[in-house]
Design an enzyme around this catalytic site. Structure first.
Site, short mmCIF file in Angstrom:
data_model
loop_
_atom_site.label_atom_id
_atom_site.label_comp_id
_atom_site.label_asym_id
_atom_site.label_seq_id
_atom_site.Cartn_x
_atom_site.Cartn_y
_atom_site.Cartn_z
N PRO A 184 0.82 -1.20 0.00
CA PRO A 184 0.00 0.00 0.00
C PRO A 184 0.86 1.26 0.00
CG PRO A 184 -0.55 -1.43 1.86
CD PRO A 184 0.62 -2.03 1.17
N GLY A 187 2.20 4.12 -4.69
CA GLY A 187 1.95 4.97 -5.86
C GLY A 187 1.25 4.27 -7.01
N THR A 189 -2.10 3.91 -7.55
CA THR A 189 -3.16 4.78 -8.04
C THR A 189 -2.58 5.96 -8.80
OG1 THR A 189 -4.42 4.16 -6.08
CG2 THR A 189 -5.22 6.05 -7.32
N GLU A 400 21.56 -11.21 0.61
CA GLU A 400 21.31 -10.98 -0.82
C GLU A 400 22.61 -10.98 -1.62
OE1 GLU A 400 18.41 -11.29 -1.96
OE2 GLU A 400 17.52 -11.30 0.05
N HIS A 403 23.51 -14.56 -2.46
CA HIS A 403 22.80 -15.07 -3.65
C HIS A 403 23.41 -14.49 -4.93
CE1 HIS A 403 19.52 -17.05 -1.61
NE2 HIS A 403 19.04 -15.94 -1.06
N ASP A 477 14.22 -19.98 0.44
CA ASP A 477 15.38 -20.55 -0.24
C ASP A 477 15.50 -22.03 0.06
OD1 ASP A 477 15.91 -17.93 -0.89
OD2 ASP A 477 17.39 -17.65 0.72
P1 ADP Z 1 -1.26 3.02 -3.68
O1 ADP Z 1 -2.31 3.17 -4.71
O2 ADP Z 1 -0.09 2.20 -4.14
O3 ADP Z 1 -1.75 2.57 -2.36
P2 ADP Z 1 -1.24 5.85 -3.88
O4 ADP Z 1 -0.98 6.10 -5.32
O5 ADP Z 1 -2.65 5.93 -3.45
O6 ADP Z 1 -0.64 4.46 -3.44
O7 ADP Z 1 -0.33 6.84 -3.03
C1 ADP Z 1 -0.87 7.77 -2.14
C2 ADP Z 1 -0.11 9.07 -2.20
O8 ADP Z 1 1.24 8.89 -1.75
C3 ADP Z 1 0.04 9.60 -3.61
O9 ADP Z 1 -1.06 10.38 -3.98
C4 ADP Z 1 1.30 10.42 -3.52
O10 ADP Z 1 1.06 11.66 -2.95
C5 ADP Z 1 2.14 9.63 -2.55
N1 ADP Z 1 3.01 8.67 -3.26
C6 ADP Z 1 2.98 7.32 -3.12
N2 ADP Z 1 3.90 6.74 -3.90
C7 ADP Z 1 4.53 7.72 -4.57
C8 ADP Z 1 5.58 7.74 -5.53
N3 ADP Z 1 6.16 6.61 -5.94
N4 ADP Z 1 5.99 8.94 -6.00
C9 ADP Z 1 5.41 10.08 -5.58
N5 ADP Z 1 4.41 10.12 -4.68
C10 ADP Z 1 3.96 8.96 -4.16
ZN ZN Z 2 17.35 -15.70 0.19
MG MG Z 3 -4.28 3.19 -4.03
#
Ligand code: ADP
Ligand code: ZN
Ligand code: MG
Length: 554
Positions: A184, A187, A189, A400, A403, A477
């Site tokens: 979770p 990023g 979404t 790591e 490996h 492993d």
């Molecule tokens: P997920 O869908 O994987 O749970 P989200 O996209 O909802 O994560 O992320 C929530 C917020 O966290 C985003 O709107 C952004 O502000 C921030 N965020 C998360 N991951 C990133 C990322 N890789 N780069 C920039 N901002 C991020």
């Molecule tokens: Zn391992």
């Molecule tokens: Mg999300």
């Protein structure tokens, strides 16, 4: 279960009856939205026959050609008079039987919802919230910081959305479904929205959780509605968040979920390359998904979005610091180094917390002390990220590196692609990825090497800490080693004695000795790679190979 279903059917039936009533009383075709300006222009030119005014947000308009339209209710006084002067029939709402019927229907629904308790009401609320976003998002890949591999996979998709014709000419089948998976807050979404933003395509989002709380049949119809909308808009990105909510491995025969899932699969097999539609789904748990979803022609593109390594964390911090004033002493590099295992979302929260603290203290800019206070607040808070202690980092790095080193030496034909100590969503402590050349046949020697590589993590831990301090990090492993030795002894008769049990033990011991010899001989390489991993958390394959080669002569 049965009772719930019956109840759902009743409500559904009532809603259906209500809809029919509304249709009969003239809600027929869809009303075309008119801007207030357009509306008056048409009225002035005699293009408007009738207007129904009420307290709602829209006036309902009957155009001269019989079409229906709506225009925003200005809630101003003089509109009616002006229309009457233009010869337009004006009705006040309440004269038609529709609102009365609607009122009755709503009352019925309300009563039913109340008797069903709060859960039903919450379901309805969510259901209503589902249709929100369908514009072209203004985010792009510049707003997301992910690993180069993930970014490249996402970039590849943009072309399919932008110019499907180009791929169609060559007979290339565009990906229909893309599955983003990872922990979770990493990023997913955001990436899906950025994909739409980059392709200048509208974005249609829905969450799997919204489907399963509503009544039987509604989830499926929501899916169809979603695709219909996307087609009508001429394409776009359809995003289904938390797809596990509908796509879980089929369990106790949850009808609603199954219907929704089937509707989704049907819609997905229904559109062709010509529709500029791409379905993107996200999940935190790839392993819980129904295999039907992951089959060829469905969500067959899978893109992993992992927790950020140090460099990616720095870029995420920089993205979110773009609109925040930083004091000269605020060092994002330091914060990035401290925040191993933080997700992007947690980093964003950290910066925001720091900004709040700065403002509260009456400062013009965010200083290092605010960042540090925010860091401690988050690591002490409820949703705190798992802490990655320096000691743990070092053990994982050795594991790591073990490996990776053995892959490099014992399987030179397998190319290292990435070595990392950031855990994957599959639950392993870290991972060394390498591409195995596809082969139909394996020699005994290759199989021993494979087992040695799998044992490499445990062996490196042993060398660093002694036999008493090895960790549980090697569970997967060891499982792999057992599987290989079982096949070798039982199925391929590669043991000495023919007795499966003692053959397996001997084969495993042989692999262990091989691994240990190489690691001892290349200890300098192991140390150097582990050190680089501790510092940088992840390395691409070429960099790892270079570090190892620099030490190999020893
Ligand atoms: P997920 O869908 O994987 O749970 P989200 O996209 O909802 O994560 O992320 C929530 C917020 O966290 C985003 O709107 C952004 O502000 C921030 N965020 C998360 N991951 C990133 C990322 N890789 N780069 C920039 N901002 C991020
Ligand atoms: Zn391992
Ligand atoms: Mg999300």
């Amino acid at each position: 279960m049965k009772k719930k279903k019956l109840e759902g059917l009743i409500v559904f039936g009532m809603l259906a009856a209500l809809m029919v009533l509304c249709l009969l009383s003239g809600g027929g075709e869809e009303a075309k939205p008119l801007s207030y300006g357009e509306f008056w222009q048409m009225a002035e030119n005699g293009g408007v026959a009738e207007v129904t005014m009420g307290d709602g947000e829209n006036w309902h308009v009957l155009l001269g050609d019989g079409q229906k339209a709506v225009t925003p209710n200005p809630r101003a006084e003089d509109g009616k008079e002006r229309l009457l002067r233009l010869g337009v029939t004006v009705r006040e709402q309440g004269q038609s039987p529709v609102p009365g019927l609607m009122f009755l229907g709503l009352l019925l629904c309300g009563v039913l919802l109340l008797t069903r308790g709060r859960k039903g009401a919450a379901g309805m609320a969510k259901y209503a919230a589902v249709q929100a976003d369908e514009r072209i998002p203004d985010v792009t890949f510049r707003d997301v910081a992910v690993s180069p591999q993930t970014l490249q996979s996402m970039r590849d998709l943009v072309g399919f959305l932008r110019e499907p014709e180009r791929f169609a000419t060559c007979g290339a089948r565009p990906p229909k479904g893309v599955m983003l998976y990872g922990p979770p807050g990493t990023g997913k979404t955001l990436l899906a929205r950025a994909l739409a933003g980059e392709a200048k395509a509208p974005f249609f989002a829905m969450s799997g959780a919204d489907f399963v709380q509503v009544y039987v049949g509604v989830g499926a119809s929501r899916v169809r509605e979603l695709f219909r909308k996307a087609r009508k808009a001429g394409g776009g990105v359809i995003f289904i968040d938390e797809i596990d909510a509908i796509g879980k491995k089929r369990d106790s025969g949850n009808d609603e979920r199954e219907q929704t899932l089937n509707a989704l699969l049907t819609e997905m097999s229904g559109f062709s390359g010509g529709d500029k539609i791409m379905v993107v789904a996200a999940t935190n748990r790839l392993d819980t998904l129904d295999a039907a979803l992951l089959r060829e022609g469905r969500f067959d593109r899978r893109i992993e979005v992992s927790l950020p390594d140090r460099e990616e964390r720095l870029r995420i911090l920089q993205v979110h610091a773009r609109n925040k004033p930083l004091a000269p002493d605020a060092c994002l590099e330091t914060v990035a180094a401290q925040t191993a295992l933080f997700s992007g979302a947690q980093l964003e929260t950290l910066l925001n917390e720091a900004a709040i603290r700065a403002a509260r203290a009456g400062c013009q800019a965010i200083a290092m002390e605010h960042l540090q206070q925010a860091f401690f607040a988050i690591t002490a808070g409820e949703d705190r990220p798992r802490q990655f202690s320096e000691a743990e980092k070092r053990i994982t790095a050795y594991h790591e590196a073990g490996h990776a080193l053995l892959t490099h030496i014992l399987q030179p034909e397998a190319r290292l692609t990435r070595v990392s100590i950031i855990p994957t969503s599959r639950g392993a402590a870290g991972y060394s990825m390498h591409v195995q050349p596809d082969k139909l046949l394996h020699t005994r020697q290759e199989l021993i090497a494979m087992m040695a590589v799998a044992l490499g993590g445990r062996l490196a831990e042993e060398m660093l800490l002694g036999k008493d301090n090895v960790t549980t990090g090697a569970a997967n492993d060891l499982e792999k080693v057992r599987e290989i030795s079982r096949c070798m002894a039982e199925e391929w008769a590669m043991g000495e004695t023919g007795d499966v049990k003692s053959d397996r033990a001997a084969l495993e011991e042989e692999a262990r000795r091989l691994g240990k010899d190489v690691l001892t001989r290349c200890r300098a390489g192991l140390d150097a790679l582990a050190k680089a991993l501790t510092a940088r958390e992840s390395l691409d394959g070429d960099t790892a190979a270079r570090i190892l080669d620099a030490q190999k002569g020893l």
